[in-house]
Design an enzyme around this catalytic site. Sequence first.
Site, PDB file in Angstrom:
ATOM      1  CB  VAL A 272      58.591  -7.207  30.936  1.00 45.39           C
ATOM      2  CG1 VAL A 272      59.435  -7.925  32.456  1.00 45.39           C
ATOM      3  CG2 VAL A 272      57.371  -8.318  30.867  1.00 45.39           C
TER       4      VAL A 272
ATOM      5  CB  THR B 185      55.127  -5.448  26.124  1.00 45.48           C
ATOM      6  OG1 THR B 185      54.050  -4.228  25.673  1.00 45.48           O
ATOM      7  CG2 THR B 185      54.929  -6.555  26.642  1.00 45.48           C
TER       8      THR B 185
ATOM      9  CD  GLU C 240      57.467   7.456  29.294  1.00 45.06           C
ATOM     10  OE1 GLU C 240      59.271   8.539  28.975  1.00 45.06           O
ATOM     11  OE2 GLU C 240      57.560   6.507  28.693  1.00 45.06           O
TER      12      GLU C 240
ATOM     13  CB  CYS D  69      52.664   3.204  24.909  1.00 46.27           C
ATOM     14  SG  CYS D  69      53.515   2.461  26.260  1.00 46.27           S
TER      15      CYS D  69
HETATM   16  P1  NAD Z   1      60.763   0.196  29.835  1.00 45.46           P
HETATM   17  O1  NAD Z   1      62.101  -0.398  28.853  1.00 45.46           O
HETATM   18  O2  NAD Z   1      61.362   1.267  30.185  1.00 45.46           O
HETATM   19  O3  NAD Z   1      61.195  -1.423  31.389  1.00 45.46           O
HETATM   20  C1  NAD Z   1      60.299  -2.389  30.470  1.00 45.46           C
HETATM   21  C2  NAD Z   1      62.182  -3.327  31.596  1.00 45.46           C
HETATM   22  O4  NAD Z   1      61.921  -4.745  31.867  1.00 45.46           O
HETATM   23  C3  NAD Z   1      63.113  -3.431  31.170  1.00 45.46           C
HETATM   24  O5  NAD Z   1      63.982  -2.175  32.399  1.00 45.46           O
HETATM   25  C4  NAD Z   1      63.894  -4.184  30.448  1.00 45.46           C
HETATM   26  O6  NAD Z   1      65.345  -5.386  31.524  1.00 45.46           O
HETATM   27  C5  NAD Z   1      62.933  -5.622  31.641  1.00 45.46           C
HETATM   28  N1  NAD Z   1      62.687  -6.547  31.721  1.00 45.46           N
HETATM   29  C6  NAD Z   1      62.800  -7.232  30.069  1.00 45.46           C
HETATM   30  N2  NAD Z   1      62.055  -8.347  30.650  1.00 45.46           N
HETATM   31  C7  NAD Z   1      62.676  -8.840  31.436  1.00 45.46           C
HETATM   32  C8  NAD Z   1      62.679 -10.175  31.836  1.00 45.46           C
HETATM   33  N3  NAD Z   1      62.293 -11.326  32.304  1.00 45.46           N
HETATM   34  N4  NAD Z   1      62.984 -10.045  33.717  1.00 45.46           N
HETATM   35  C9  NAD Z   1      63.050  -9.113  34.403  1.00 45.46           C
HETATM   36  N5  NAD Z   1      63.069  -8.064  33.576  1.00 45.46           N
HETATM   37  C10 NAD Z   1      63.002  -7.493  32.810  1.00 45.46           C
HETATM   38  O7  NAD Z   1      59.151  -0.120  29.427  1.00 45.46           O
HETATM   39  P2  NAD Z   1      58.029   0.758  30.303  1.00 45.46           P
HETATM   40  O8  NAD Z   1      57.406   2.176  29.564  1.00 45.46           O
HETATM   41  O9  NAD Z   1      58.336   0.712  31.383  1.00 45.46           O
HETATM   42  O10 NAD Z   1      56.957  -0.264  29.583  1.00 45.46           O
HETATM   43  C11 NAD Z   1      55.862  -1.118  29.923  1.00 45.46           C
HETATM   44  C12 NAD Z   1      55.414  -1.830  29.938  1.00 45.46           C
HETATM   45  O11 NAD Z   1      54.175  -0.735  30.715  1.00 45.46           O
HETATM   46  C13 NAD Z   1      55.114  -1.904  28.271  1.00 45.46           C
HETATM   47  O12 NAD Z   1      54.044  -3.069  28.513  1.00 45.46           O
HETATM   48  C14 NAD Z   1      54.293  -0.807  28.350  1.00 45.46           C
HETATM   49  O13 NAD Z   1      53.254  -0.621  27.011  1.00 45.46           O
HETATM   50  C15 NAD Z   1      53.604  -0.270  29.365  1.00 45.46           C
HETATM   51  N6  NAD Z   1      53.039   0.976  29.740  1.00 45.46           N
HETATM   52  C16 NAD Z   1      54.155   2.122  29.686  1.00 45.46           C
HETATM   53  C17 NAD Z   1      54.144   4.142  30.214  1.00 45.46           C
HETATM   54  C18 NAD Z   1      55.009   4.374  29.510  1.00 45.46           C
HETATM   55  O14 NAD Z   1      54.488   5.613  29.733  1.00 45.46           O
HETATM   56  N7  NAD Z   1      55.917   4.535  29.292  1.00 45.46           N
HETATM   57  C19 NAD Z   1      52.678   3.197  30.357  1.00 45.46           C
HETATM   58  C20 NAD Z   1      51.467   2.878  30.727  1.00 45.46           C
HETATM   59  C21 NAD Z   1      51.673   1.409  30.408  1.00 45.46           C
HETATM   60  C1  UGA Z   2      50.367   8.351  26.611  1.00 46.81           C
HETATM   61  C2  UGA Z   2      49.147   8.562  27.956  1.00 46.81           C
HETATM   62  O1  UGA Z   2      48.294   9.676  27.953  1.00 46.81           O
HETATM   63  C3  UGA Z   2      49.266   6.979  29.258  1.00 46.81           C
HETATM   64  O2  UGA Z   2      47.552   7.615  29.964  1.00 46.81           O
HETATM   65  C4  UGA Z   2      49.476   6.272  28.836  1.00 46.81           C
HETATM   66  O3  UGA Z   2      49.745   5.345  30.157  1.00 46.81           O
HETATM   67  C5  UGA Z   2      51.109   6.237  28.319  1.00 46.81           C
HETATM   68  O4  UGA Z   2      51.071   6.920  26.864  1.00 46.81           O
HETATM   69  C6  UGA Z   2      51.571   4.871  28.063  1.00 46.81           C
HETATM   70  O5  UGA Z   2      50.871   3.687  28.076  1.00 46.81           O
HETATM   71  O6  UGA Z   2      52.311   4.230  27.946  1.00 46.81           O
HETATM   72  P1  UGA Z   2      52.815   9.279  27.338  1.00 46.81           P
HETATM   73  O7  UGA Z   2      52.921   8.514  26.115  1.00 46.81           O
HETATM   74  O8  UGA Z   2      53.499   8.968  28.102  1.00 46.81           O
HETATM   75  O9  UGA Z   2      51.593   8.820  28.234  1.00 46.81           O
HETATM   76  O10 UGA Z   2      52.277  10.514  26.409  1.00 46.81           O
HETATM   77  P2  UGA Z   2      50.814  12.101  26.719  1.00 46.81           P
HETATM   78  O11 UGA Z   2      51.122  13.081  26.945  1.00 46.81           O
HETATM   79  O12 UGA Z   2      50.164  11.073  26.120  1.00 46.81           O
HETATM   80  O13 UGA Z   2      51.467  12.510  24.886  1.00 46.81           O
HETATM   81  C7  UGA Z   2      51.910  11.786  24.390  1.00 46.81           C
HETATM   82  C8  UGA Z   2      52.181  12.296  22.946  1.00 46.81           C
HETATM   83  O14 UGA Z   2      51.074  12.792  22.209  1.00 46.81           O
HETATM   84  C9  UGA Z   2      53.942  13.145  23.399  1.00 46.81           C
HETATM   85  O15 UGA Z   2      54.397  12.975  21.840  1.00 46.81           O
HETATM   86  C10 UGA Z   2      52.925  14.826  22.906  1.00 46.81           C
HETATM   87  O16 UGA Z   2      53.869  16.075  22.515  1.00 46.81           O
HETATM   88  C11 UGA Z   2      51.751  13.919  21.685  1.00 46.81           C
HETATM   89  N1  UGA Z   2      49.995  14.809  22.427  1.00 46.81           N
HETATM   90  C12 UGA Z   2      49.959  15.053  23.359  1.00 46.81           C
HETATM   91  C13 UGA Z   2      50.254  16.290  21.597  1.00 46.81           C
HETATM   92  O17 UGA Z   2      51.069  16.245  20.098  1.00 46.81           O
HETATM   93  N2  UGA Z   2      48.962  16.609  21.542  1.00 46.81           N
HETATM   94  C14 UGA Z   2      48.382  16.879  22.874  1.00 46.81           C
HETATM   95  O18 UGA Z   2      47.383  17.715  22.950  1.00 46.81           O
HETATM   96  C15 UGA Z   2      48.413  16.085  23.387  1.00 46.81           C
END
Ligand code: NAD
Ligand code: UGA
Length: 458
Positions: free
Chosen positions: A89, A91, A164, A275
């Site tokens: 979920v 955070t 992403e 993040c």
């Molecule tokens: P997100 O907001 O896209 O997804 C979270 C989902 O959890 C939402 O769809 C929400 O409706 C659901 N949710 C919330 N409370 C709930 C509940 N009680 N029961 C069921 N569903 C519930 O978030 P995200 O980008 O997928 O990130 C999720 C976690 O992963 C965060 O802690 C984030 O820091 C971590 N993370 C994100 C990335 C990334 O690239 N986005 C990468 C690594 C880690």
């Molecule tokens: C980042 C980390 O790369 C992942 O390992 C991690 O799991 C994730 O956060 C997370 O915890 O959410 P993300 O945010 O999807 O992934 O994308 P990145 O490729 O890391 O880029 C982050 C930001 O930095 C972007 O805005 C990107 O344009 C910028 N960036 C990245 C720069 O400006 N310069 C660079 O050289 C690299």
Amino acid sequence: MKFKKKILCIGAGYVGAPSMVMIACKCPDYKVTVVDINHQRIDAWNSDQLPVYEPGLDEIVKKTRGRNLFFSTDIDNQIKENDIIFVCVNTPTKTFGAGAGMAADLQYWEKTARQILENSQSSKIVIEKSTLPIKTALAMERILASAKGGISFDVLSNPEFMAEGTAIDDLENPDRVLIGSRETQSGLAARAQLVDIYARWVSPEKIITSNIWSAELSKLVANAFLAQRVSSINSISALCEKADADISEVARAVGMDSRIGSKFLKAGIGFGGSCFKKDILNLVYLCHFYGLPEVAAYWESVVKINEYQQERFIANILKSMFNTLAGKKICVLGFAFKADTGDTRESPAINITRMLVAEHAEVVISDPKALGNAAIDMAQDEGQISYVEDPYRASAHCHALVIMTDWDLYRRLDYRKIYKSMIKPAFIFDGRNIIDQQKCFEIGFNVFPIGKPALSRL
Ligand code: NAD
Ligand code: UGA
């Protein structure tokens, strides 16, 4: 069909769903279910229009959905039926009360813990996949410890490192998979079960195990280090602009040192995404909490430089365009926080657009995948903002182009054609250093890169 294992993921967002899609793809004999409170999101995962744009994702979802991958809103029953539960979920940063603006908001996570407790009729492995403050597993264990009827829970930390835009490749070929557990007999047995799942496609030397607190902390630290590199190179880009050095040349020379490495040294408008900022602020909060103000200040400076980079960029636009933007039409090329995603969370484009609007500029936003999210982000902002997907139509009759996202598409635009349709003198502010700046200058544009001397006739 009888499945060997049944796996549940709570949270069908950018991370929960793609990571489960990969498990379903690699383990056809496991049943994988993803649940969410957001019905619309689940409907979208069950449709042809997935809620997340990610290269390669559609194909794998098509292959696995209905076979051994399922999306559902029936959280209570799914908790009963599954023995391995990932929690993914959101955070976000807390916006109220103690720690507002810094600490992680754990309300969604805690609701999930209680829901698992209430609906469990057998022992389970609960895996933290969300990014969480250190020691969150302890709170999870304490909540789950009140279970009755001889049920027990093992809590593991398995943070996700995918980015992403490259999620599918990152999930398929991860640099490492990290699994933290308690070093008790049942903790180690639970850890072995999770190792077995990843071992289906990840080589053993890349699956690393640790104690549970190290795993939780490693995730925050990895993001902090990555963001720190971006802020480091961006801070030097400011110096390059003053001293006629070229940030790309500096980054190349520095990055060729194998101890430093060349990745994550691209100067630009600053990091966005859901993040980096939230995780660093969380780390800063934890450092304060543990009485380490110097360490907190060190990491907070990474976020400060990121904000400074955006302020500097907008100040440069204003100064270069004769100190007034009022009534001028500016095309923002790209709104996603990086290429190959429709995600706009914490995108620098949001702040930059707000600053342009505050100067009474008329803003046209263009993006191949993020216009829907852009319109949501800017819905509360007053001012003249329009949304046009086609970059040629978006830039027509504009005074300036402001490149915000490193979409490959923007490297290949016909800038001669665009130049002809713009008001002169025409400006490009290349917030990603992605275009052929010299060529655009020769076409007639005044070009303002990041961390390089401007190419301008003014
Ligand atoms: P997100 O907001 O896209 O997804 C979270 C989902 O959890 C939402 O769809 C929400 O409706 C659901 N949710 C919330 N409370 C709930 C509940 N009680 N029961 C069921 N569903 C519930 O978030 P995200 O980008 O997928 O990130 C999720 C976690 O992963 C965060 O802690 C984030 O820091 C971590 N993370 C994100 C990335 C990334 O690239 N986005 C990468 C690594 C880690
Ligand atoms: C980042 C980390 O790369 C992942 O390992 C991690 O799991 C994730 O956060 C997370 O915890 O959410 P993300 O945010 O999807 O992934 O994308 P990145 O490729 O890391 O880029 C982050 C930001 O930095 C972007 O805005 C990107 O344009 C910028 N960036 C990245 C720069 O400006 N310069 C660079 O050289 C690299």
